[in-house]
Design a protein around this motif. Structure first.
Motif, mmCIF file in Angstrom:
data_model
loop_
_atom_site.group_PDB
_atom_site.id
_atom_site.type_symbol
_atom_site.label_atom_id
_atom_site.label_comp_id
_atom_site.label_asym_id
_atom_site.label_seq_id
_atom_site.Cartn_x
_atom_site.Cartn_y
_atom_site.Cartn_z
ATOM 1 N N MET A 269 0.856 -1.179 0.000
ATOM 2 C CA MET A 269 0.000 0.000 0.000
ATOM 3 C C MET A 269 0.896 1.233 0.000
ATOM 4 O O MET A 269 1.845 1.315 0.766
ATOM 5 N N ASP A 270 0.570 2.189 -0.834
ATOM 6 C CA ASP A 270 1.308 3.448 -0.904
ATOM 7 C C ASP A 270 0.805 4.367 0.208
ATOM 8 O O ASP A 270 -0.324 4.834 0.174
ATOM 9 N N LEU A 271 1.662 4.596 1.204
ATOM 10 C CA LEU A 271 1.279 5.445 2.327
ATOM 11 C C LEU A 271 1.864 6.844 2.212
ATOM 12 O O LEU A 271 1.778 7.639 3.142
ATOM 13 N N SER A 272 2.433 7.158 1.060
ATOM 14 C CA SER A 272 3.067 8.464 0.893
ATOM 15 C C SER A 272 2.057 9.593 0.723
ATOM 16 O O SER A 272 2.380 10.747 0.945
ATOM 17 N N GLY B 176 -5.604 4.481 3.201
ATOM 18 C CA GLY B 176 -4.340 4.395 3.922
ATOM 19 C C GLY B 176 -4.562 4.382 5.425
ATOM 20 O O GLY B 176 -3.920 3.610 6.148
ATOM 21 N N VAL B 177 -5.469 5.237 5.898
ATOM 22 C CA VAL B 177 -5.812 5.269 7.319
ATOM 23 C C VAL B 177 -6.330 3.904 7.751
ATOM 24 O O VAL B 177 -5.902 3.342 8.761
ATOM 25 N N GLU B 178 -7.241 3.343 6.977
ATOM 26 C CA GLU B 178 -7.818 2.044 7.309
ATOM 27 C C GLU B 178 -6.747 0.960 7.346
ATOM 28 O O GLU B 178 -6.719 0.135 8.263
ATOM 29 N N PHE B 179 -5.856 0.960 6.366
ATOM 30 C CA PHE B 179 -4.772 -0.024 6.319
ATOM 31 C C PHE B 179 -3.883 0.096 7.557
ATOM 32 O O PHE B 179 -3.544 -0.906 8.195
ATOM 33 N N MET B 180 -3.510 1.330 7.899
ATOM 34 C CA MET B 180 -2.615 1.531 9.041
ATOM 35 C C MET B 180 -3.282 1.135 10.354
ATOM 36 O O MET B 180 -2.651 0.494 11.196
ATOM 37 N N ILE B 181 -4.544 1.490 10.546
ATOM 38 C CA ILE B 181 -5.254 1.127 11.779
ATOM 39 C C ILE B 181 -5.325 -0.386 11.921
ATOM 40 O O ILE B 181 -5.065 -0.941 12.992
ATOM 41 N N GLU B 182 -5.654 -1.080 10.841
ATOM 42 C CA GLU B 182 -5.711 -2.545 10.897
ATOM 43 C C GLU B 182 -4.334 -3.133 11.209
ATOM 44 O O GLU B 182 -4.228 -4.080 11.999
#
Length: 75
Positions: free
Chosen positions: A1-4, A10-16
């Motif tokens: 996932m590109d978090l740049s 991106g928020v959802e990916f990071m929280i999970e």
């Protein structure tokens, strides 16, 4: 996932990822939708700490969970 670039995905990916890394007992209560893309940088900082270490102390986990609670949208 590109978090740049800030995005809700991106928020959802990071929280999970944070929930998984912290092995949170209350993970079900920490829904990604409760966080705003406006806090992206703060969430990314927590994500980097949580996923960047194989072992976190209890104090570190508590501090990260506390910070997540502060960032969560008021319901």
């Amino acid at each position: 996932m590109d978090l740049s670039k800030p995005s809700q995905k991106g928020v959802e990916f990071m929280i999970e990822s944070i929930k998984s890394s912290l092995k949170m007992a209350t993970a079900a209560a920490m829904q990604a939708s409760a966080f705003s893309v406006e806090q992206y940088e703060d969430i990314r900082d927590i994500y980097e700490v949580a996923t960047g270490s194989d072992r976190l102390s209890i104090a570190q986990v508590e501090a990260l969970v506390s910070e997540l609670g502060r960032l969560r949208k008021n319901s």
